[in-house]
Scaffold this active site. Sequence first.
Site, PDB file in Angstrom:
ATOM      1  N   GLY A 111      -1.330  48.552  31.774  1.00  0.00           N
ATOM      2  CA  GLY A 111      -2.253  48.305  32.950  1.00  0.00           C
ATOM      3  C   GLY A 111      -3.838  47.676  32.465  1.00  0.00           C
ATOM      4  O   GLY A 111      -4.366  46.867  33.348  1.00  0.00           O
ATOM      5  N   GLU A 134       5.611  49.074  29.193  1.00  0.00           N
ATOM      6  CA  GLU A 134       6.246  49.887  30.198  1.00  0.00           C
ATOM      7  C   GLU A 134       7.760  50.270  29.941  1.00  0.00           C
ATOM      8  O   GLU A 134       8.231  51.346  30.026  1.00  0.00           O
ATOM      9  CB  GLU A 134       6.131  49.457  31.683  1.00  0.00           C
ATOM     10  CG  GLU A 134       4.600  49.615  31.977  1.00  0.00           C
ATOM     11  CD  GLU A 134       3.584  48.375  31.545  1.00  0.00           C
ATOM     12  OE1 GLU A 134       2.375  48.359  31.878  1.00  0.00           O
ATOM     13  OE2 GLU A 134       3.864  47.596  30.828  1.00  0.00           O
TER      14      GLU A 134
END
Length: 261
Positions: A111, A134
């Site tokens: 993020g 991720e």
Amino acid sequence: MEFNHVTVIYEENIAILTLDSPPANALSSAMITELRTMLKQFQDDSNVHAIILTGAGKFFAAGANIKEFVPAMGNYQKGIDMSKAGQDLCNELEFMTKPVIAAINGPALGGGLEVAMGCHFRIASEKATIGLPEVKLGLVPSFGGTQRLSRITSVATALELILTGKHIDGDKALELGIVQAKVSSDELMSTAKTIARSFIEGNSMQSITRAVESVVQGAQKSFSDGLQREKEIFGELFLTEDAKEGVQAFVEKRKPDFRHQ
């Protein structure tokens, strides 16, 4: 609103917004809320002409706060909501009509990189590393990373970085066009400020904000729709005092006195 995860200082017309949640500036739901609140304030503040986003300490942002994921596992709607909050933040960064510069001082992962990609311009220090890891958690980038990275680089490059989850340094990020400049840590903030000033000093904020709108929002439209909005913006600027002053100053061979009106 009390701010516990971000800090702000102002240097003339530049707002410096710092992610400040030790030790790694993880993007918790609380930090995302604070960031979105500050962006709204900057957009509405006529004294803010440009924004620099950076991180406190050794990190830009290490990514989302994974501890918040644990109680949400098994809940589809909570996953949707978490993704939406991050996407909304990154969209708000991108659709700011004032230049936003990411000064990446350290790791920008997951993020954190997605937030940096939402900014209009990115500078990396030699301590910066970036990546979208991720897949190593059984997830995918969800703050817009699968879409922005492929547009900034290419589909093949985005897939390579996302599917491997590997980290790359500032030099490689510069080569791939993910960042626009790479400097030493000592020069990072001064370079970001110099770039911000080059955008806004001596220029009308009426034209700056509309130029950002035309480029950023036009990229989301068809070419013909983008051209149509460009024409409309040009016509709108003909109604501003700054455009009248700028044109007259050019004819009179003098420096314009813009009032940002």
